[in-house]
Scaffold this active site. Sequence first.
Site, short mmCIF file in Angstrom:
data_model
loop_
_atom_site.label_atom_id
_atom_site.label_comp_id
_atom_site.label_asym_id
_atom_site.label_seq_id
_atom_site.Cartn_x
_atom_site.Cartn_y
_atom_site.Cartn_z
N CYS A 1 2.49 -23.30 -9.98
CA CYS A 1 3.93 -22.83 -10.94
C CYS A 1 4.83 -21.88 -10.27
O CYS A 1 5.95 -21.48 -10.93
CB CYS A 1 3.48 -23.41 -12.39
SG CYS A 1 2.39 -24.34 -12.73
N CYS B 1 2.39 -28.30 -25.25
CA CYS B 1 2.71 -27.74 -23.69
C CYS B 1 3.41 -28.04 -22.75
O CYS B 1 4.76 -28.92 -23.73
CB CYS B 1 1.05 -29.32 -23.36
SG CYS B 1 -0.17 -29.52 -24.24
N SER B 2 3.49 -27.42 -22.22
CA SER B 2 5.98 -28.35 -21.41
C SER B 2 4.88 -29.14 -20.84
O SER B 2 3.93 -29.60 -20.97
CB SER B 2 5.45 -27.01 -19.81
OG SER B 2 4.47 -26.77 -19.23
N ILE C 1 5.62 -33.16 -18.19
CA ILE C 1 5.68 -33.01 -17.21
C ILE C 1 7.11 -33.60 -16.60
O ILE C 1 7.63 -34.22 -17.41
CB ILE C 1 4.84 -35.00 -16.67
CG1 ILE C 1 3.37 -34.37 -17.45
CG2 ILE C 1 4.83 -35.01 -15.35
CD1 ILE C 1 2.54 -33.84 -16.13
N LYS D 1 8.55 -24.89 -22.13
CA LYS D 1 8.29 -25.98 -23.03
C LYS D 1 9.83 -26.80 -23.33
O LYS D 1 9.67 -28.59 -23.68
CB LYS D 1 7.58 -25.13 -24.43
CG LYS D 1 7.32 -26.23 -26.16
CD LYS D 1 6.62 -26.87 -25.72
CE LYS D 1 5.99 -28.00 -26.35
NZ LYS D 1 7.34 -29.33 -25.99
N HIS E 1 9.37 -28.38 -17.06
CA HIS E 1 8.59 -27.47 -16.27
C HIS E 1 8.52 -28.08 -14.83
O HIS E 1 7.30 -27.92 -14.78
CB HIS E 1 7.12 -26.90 -16.84
CG HIS E 1 6.37 -25.95 -16.02
ND1 HIS E 1 7.21 -25.30 -14.80
CD2 HIS E 1 4.81 -25.34 -16.16
CE1 HIS E 1 6.28 -24.08 -13.96
NE2 HIS E 1 5.15 -25.01 -14.69
N1 COA Z 1 6.39 -32.24 -25.02
C1 COA Z 1 6.75 -32.74 -26.12
N2 COA Z 1 7.48 -34.04 -25.72
C2 COA Z 1 5.93 -34.51 -25.12
C3 COA Z 1 5.27 -33.89 -24.56
C4 COA Z 1 5.48 -31.89 -24.06
N3 COA Z 1 4.69 -31.81 -23.18
N4 COA Z 1 4.85 -34.13 -22.92
C5 COA Z 1 5.12 -35.83 -23.34
N5 COA Z 1 5.90 -35.94 -25.02
C6 COA Z 1 6.29 -37.04 -25.43
C7 COA Z 1 7.21 -38.21 -24.35
O1 COA Z 1 8.03 -37.73 -24.46
C8 COA Z 1 6.31 -39.26 -25.01
O2 COA Z 1 7.63 -39.56 -25.73
P1 COA Z 1 8.14 -41.20 -26.97
O3 COA Z 1 6.70 -42.08 -26.92
O4 COA Z 1 8.81 -40.69 -27.66
O5 COA Z 1 8.33 -41.68 -25.11
C9 COA Z 1 5.39 -38.62 -25.38
O6 COA Z 1 4.96 -37.77 -26.05
C10 COA Z 1 4.33 -39.32 -24.94
O7 COA Z 1 4.75 -39.61 -23.52
P2 COA Z 1 3.53 -39.28 -22.11
O8 COA Z 1 3.76 -38.87 -21.16
O9 COA Z 1 2.33 -40.81 -22.47
O10 COA Z 1 2.58 -38.42 -22.89
P3 COA Z 1 1.16 -37.47 -21.72
O11 COA Z 1 0.17 -37.34 -23.45
O12 COA Z 1 0.59 -38.34 -20.97
O13 COA Z 1 1.62 -36.11 -20.99
C11 COA Z 1 0.82 -34.03 -21.47
C12 COA Z 1 1.27 -35.14 -22.50
C13 COA Z 1 0.83 -33.14 -22.96
C14 COA Z 1 -0.42 -33.96 -21.42
C15 COA Z 1 1.50 -33.94 -20.27
O14 COA Z 1 3.02 -33.44 -21.27
C16 COA Z 1 0.75 -33.00 -19.50
O15 COA Z 1 -0.32 -32.89 -18.87
N6 COA Z 1 1.45 -31.26 -19.57
C17 COA Z 1 0.91 -30.13 -18.83
C18 COA Z 1 1.88 -30.30 -17.23
C19 COA Z 1 0.75 -28.97 -17.12
O16 COA Z 1 -0.20 -29.04 -16.96
N7 COA Z 1 1.76 -27.94 -16.21
C20 COA Z 1 1.44 -26.75 -15.21
C21 COA Z 1 1.43 -25.96 -16.28
S1 COA Z 1 -0.07 -24.46 -16.08
#
Ligand code: COA
Length: 352
Positions: free
Chosen positions: A62, A185-186, A188, A301, A305
Site C-alpha cells: 500500500c 476500515c478503508s 476496497i 477512509k 484506498h
Molecule cells: N466503509 C464504508 N462503507 C463500506 C466499506 C467501508 N470500508 N466497505 C464496504 N462498505 C459498504 C458498501 O458500500 C456496501 O454498501 P451498500 O450495501 O449500501 O452498497 C456495504 O458496505 C457492504 O459492502 P461489501 O462490499 O459487501 O463489504 P464487505 O463486507 O465485502 O467488505 C471490508 C468490507 C471492510 C471487509 C472491506 O472493505 C475491506 O476488506 N477493507 C479493508 C481493505 C484493506 O485491507 N486494505 C489494505 C489496508 S492495509
Amino acid sequence: MDLIEEAVTAAIDSSRITALEIDAIIVSNMLGEVTSSQAHLGSLVSALLPHRPPAIRVESACGSGAYALHTACAFLESGRAKTVLVVGAEKMTDVSVDAIAAGLMVAADSEEDRPSGLTFPGIFGLIAARYMHEHGLTREELSLVSAVHHRNAKGNLFAQFRNVITPEAVSKSPLVADPLRLLDCSPISDGGAACILSTNHESEFRLAASSIASDAVSITKRPSITSFPASRDACGRALKEADITLDDLSCLETHDCFSIAALINLEDLGFANPGEGISLYKDLYEGKKTRFAINASGGLKGCGHPVAATGIKQLNDLAKQLTEREERWGMAHNFGGACASCGIHILERMHD
Ligand code: COA
C-alpha cells in the site's frame, strides 16, 4: 488502463509540460496480477505516450505510491531524467472481496502471519485491541476518527464516500475484526493518481523531501505493535531534508488504512504523545481549530484506498490544500502492510 490514462491525461493537462518532455515513467501498482491478470505495467503505460519513454513499475504494497515518488526523485537527483511522470492505479472491484483480502495478504509475512489465517483487518484488529489495552482508548473514542474522515470527504468530488457518519454509526457498524468494525476500515477501491516531477520547469510546488524507511514485515517480529518505527525514521529524515520542524507543517495526509492507524501515525510522526493521538481527533470532531489540517481530503477512509495510487493521490491533495489555505508546508505519509515500508514526502508551496 482507463484509470491510468485518465490520471496521466489530467496530470499532463494541468502541468506546464508537453507529453514529449517526459523522460521516464514510474508506475505504482500492487495487485495487477491478482485483479487484472496483468503485469508489465511499465511498458503498457509507456505506450500511452507518443515517444514511449522508459518506464519502471514499483511495488511496495500500500506504500507503492510513495516508493514510486521516491524512485522518481532518485532519477531526477542523479540527472538520469529531467522530467518524470509518476502514476499509480489499482482496480480492486473486479474480483471478490475474498480474492482481494488474499491478494493484499501477499504484503504480509507468508511464513509468520498468513498461515494463521490473518487478514489486514485482522492484523489491525490485533493492533487496535493492544492499543486499547495499553492506552485505555474506548470504542466510542475510536469512532471519532472515521466520523471526522467522512465529514472531511464530504466536499471532495474524488472521494468514494461523501456521506457524513456519526461516531455512533461507526460503533454499531458490522464487526469485521474485533474491535474493528466496517466503518473503521478503508474500503476496497478503484482509483488512479498521477503527477509530474521535473527539474526543468518552474512550479508553484517544490518537493522538499522524499524519505523511505523499512521495518520487519511480520508483526511477530516487532517489539511493539502499537507504534511503527518506520514512520518515525522516515519522518525524522524528511524533516531534516526539508530543513523544517513539525511546527512548520500546515497540512498532513496520513495513512489511515484503519482508524487505529491514524492515531498511531499522529503519535509516531510526533504530533501527539503515545496514547494521546485521539485528543487531536476530539478537537477536530468538535470543530475546534487545530494547528494543522489532518486528512482534510477525507483520508483513505473517506476517499477510498486503491492501494498503489494512494501515496500519489496524497501529494496531489496536499497541493490542493496548500493552495486553498495559502499555506507553505504539507506532509504526505504513506505506508505498506503494517508500516513495514513507509514513505514520507514534504511539499512546499513556493509562491503566493
Ligand atoms: N466503509 C464504508 N462503507 C463500506 C466499506 C467501508 N470500508 N466497505 C464496504 N462498505 C459498504 C458498501 O458500500 C456496501 O454498501 P451498500 O450495501 O449500501 O452498497 C456495504 O458496505 C457492504 O459492502 P461489501 O462490499 O459487501 O463489504 P464487505 O463486507 O465485502 O467488505 C471490508 C468490507 C471492510 C471487509 C472491506 O472493505 C475491506 O476488506 N477493507 C479493508 C481493505 C484493506 O485491507 N486494505 C489494505 C489496508 S492495509
